[in-house]
Design a protein around this motif. Sequence first.
Motif, PDB file in Angstrom:
ATOM      1  N   ASN A   1      -0.078 -10.782   1.988  1.00 14.87           N
ATOM      2  CA  ASN A   1       0.957 -11.754   1.622  1.00 14.87           C
ATOM      3  C   ASN A   1       0.284 -12.910   0.893  1.00 14.87           C
TER       4      ASN A   1
ATOM      5  N   SER B   1       6.535  -9.645  -6.016  1.00 14.59           N
ATOM      6  CA  SER B   1       6.775  -8.234  -6.352  1.00 14.59           C
ATOM      7  C   SER B   1       5.978  -7.810  -7.574  1.00 14.59           C
ATOM      8  N   SER B   2       5.462  -6.590  -7.527  1.00 17.75           N
ATOM      9  CA  SER B   2       4.940  -5.928  -8.715  1.00 17.75           C
ATOM     10  C   SER B   2       6.082  -5.151  -9.364  1.00 17.75           C
TER      11      SER B   2
ATOM     12  N   TYR C   1       7.736 -12.295  -9.796  1.00 22.06           N
ATOM     13  CA  TYR C   1       7.238 -11.058 -10.394  1.00 22.06           C
ATOM     14  C   TYR C   1       5.805 -11.256 -10.888  1.00 22.06           C
TER      15      TYR C   1
ATOM     16  N   GLU D   1       6.240  -1.959  -9.620  1.00 23.02           N
ATOM     17  CA  GLU D   1       6.536  -0.838  -8.733  1.00 23.02           C
ATOM     18  C   GLU D   1       7.410  -1.269  -7.563  1.00 23.02           C
ATOM     19  N   ASP D   2       7.150  -2.468  -7.018  1.00 23.28           N
ATOM     20  CA  ASP D   2       7.965  -2.983  -5.918  1.00 23.28           C
ATOM     21  C   ASP D   2       9.415  -3.184  -6.353  1.00 23.28           C
ATOM     22  N   LEU D   3       9.581  -3.713  -7.564  1.00 17.74           N
ATOM     23  CA  LEU D   3      10.907  -4.093  -8.045  1.00 17.74           C
ATOM     24  C   LEU D   3      11.666  -2.926  -8.679  1.00 17.74           C
TER      25      LEU D   3
END
Length: 505
Positions: A317, A66-67, A345, A69-71
């Motif tokens: 991925n 995850s970045s 992360y 922004e993803d998290l």
Amino acid sequence: MIDSILTWTVQRRLASIDHFRQNPHEVQGRVLRQLLLRARATEWGRRYGFAEAPSAAEFAQRVPVSSYEDLYPHLERVLRGEPDVLWPGPVQWFAKSSGTTNARSKYIPVTRESLQECHYRAGRDMTALATVLYPENRVLAGKTLSLGGTHAPNPFRPAEEDSRVGDVSAVIMQNLPSWAEFLRTPPLELALLDEWEEKIERIARHVLSVNVSVLAGVPTWMIMLLRRVTELAGADNITEVWPNLGLFLHGAVAFGPYREVFRQLIPGGQMRYLEIYNASEGYIALQDEPDSEDLLLLLDHGIYYEFIPLEQLDDDNPPTLTLDQVTLGQTYALVLSTNAGLWRYKIGDTVRFTSLAPYRIRITGRTKHFLNAFGEEVVIENADAAIAAACQATGATVRDYTAAPIYFDASDTSRGGHQWLIEFSGPPRQPTEFTAILDQTLRQLNSDYDAKRHRDLALQPPLLTVASPGTFTRWLASKGKMGGQHKVPRLSNSRELLEEILRQL
């Protein structure tokens, strides 16, 4: 006697340091198991089956990389006070930093566990190593002068909930155990002031009469403070004020450009310098050898490490490697799972291993172009948005640009800054207006840049250099990089690229 007792106390950490040096894979496996066990009942833990004690390979298969922004959707819930999302219980403290593409600041959770088992444990490790590396300096005989930021109420919660956000340095200092607070100066009411001009002045006056033996902080602000203390004391250099000063623990920015300035501010052969890699996400590494730029990776501090080969970072991925799979000389993007609830992360930093026994690294940069010579953390998204705003306001069109730092020199009035080399296809009506809007927009977008620009204390206004038509094309041609797939790097943390292009003018 106090010096001897403190030295004995911190040196008890030396056995633990030796243990993870000699048993890195065993220690990292234990860290992962502990993280999964602690978080098994959280929402994240239930979703990915942490209670099943997945192996490292299973963990990497189940949990996405995850970045920020993803998290962020999950982090926002934590910010708003929801417990048991990523880590057990509610989180009260958050480290605030810049660098995200969709907001002015990032908010990184700082849990009790990350403070105790990561930041403070690593701080004891650094102190223990310093007493062994430089016993003649007696680093615990005086005070450590530490400069940090500030903290403020969490804007996502009601004031009565007493949740706070701030620079990671301020979060650490506010929560220091009593033994550590005893060792440092200035007092918290000065150290955490949010007005930097007042802060530097009041701290300088306070520490004039303090026996300072260690400095700790970002070089940018430390230079300003040392200059002011020397001026107030009427001294030729800072060693006349603090004769026992012998060590500077520095981090956040590359130290090379500041080295000569510090040699002039602190002359003589007694001064030593050790680098630390302490990010908002955790205390990652520290310098454990006096004459090396390599940093020892900290393996039993509540952080489980994975590494993405840089050339595969943009894959849908991307594969990750565990510590036992990395090789020397390869550049990796750093992926962390931490006792603050960050899971796989991408921190945004890249590293290269210089030793595998023990594991030592060098920080090689960021996964995106950036400017962070003074702790300002300007990323490409900030720069592009600021250029666009300046163009819109002044009727300009930009063909190409790049930016680099203007470093401090040894003069007493020297400040850092950024030089922007811009080739216009349509020049601005007023170049000064273009530069002012560029600066204003960066301040609006980036809280770290804004703090450094406050009253021109650490960063002077941007310097605009207009490139003649074809400058960047000539540079690309000189590098054999003509063609649509080749681009001019927008931001650089050294002046090497900018100076090369300036020679094409």
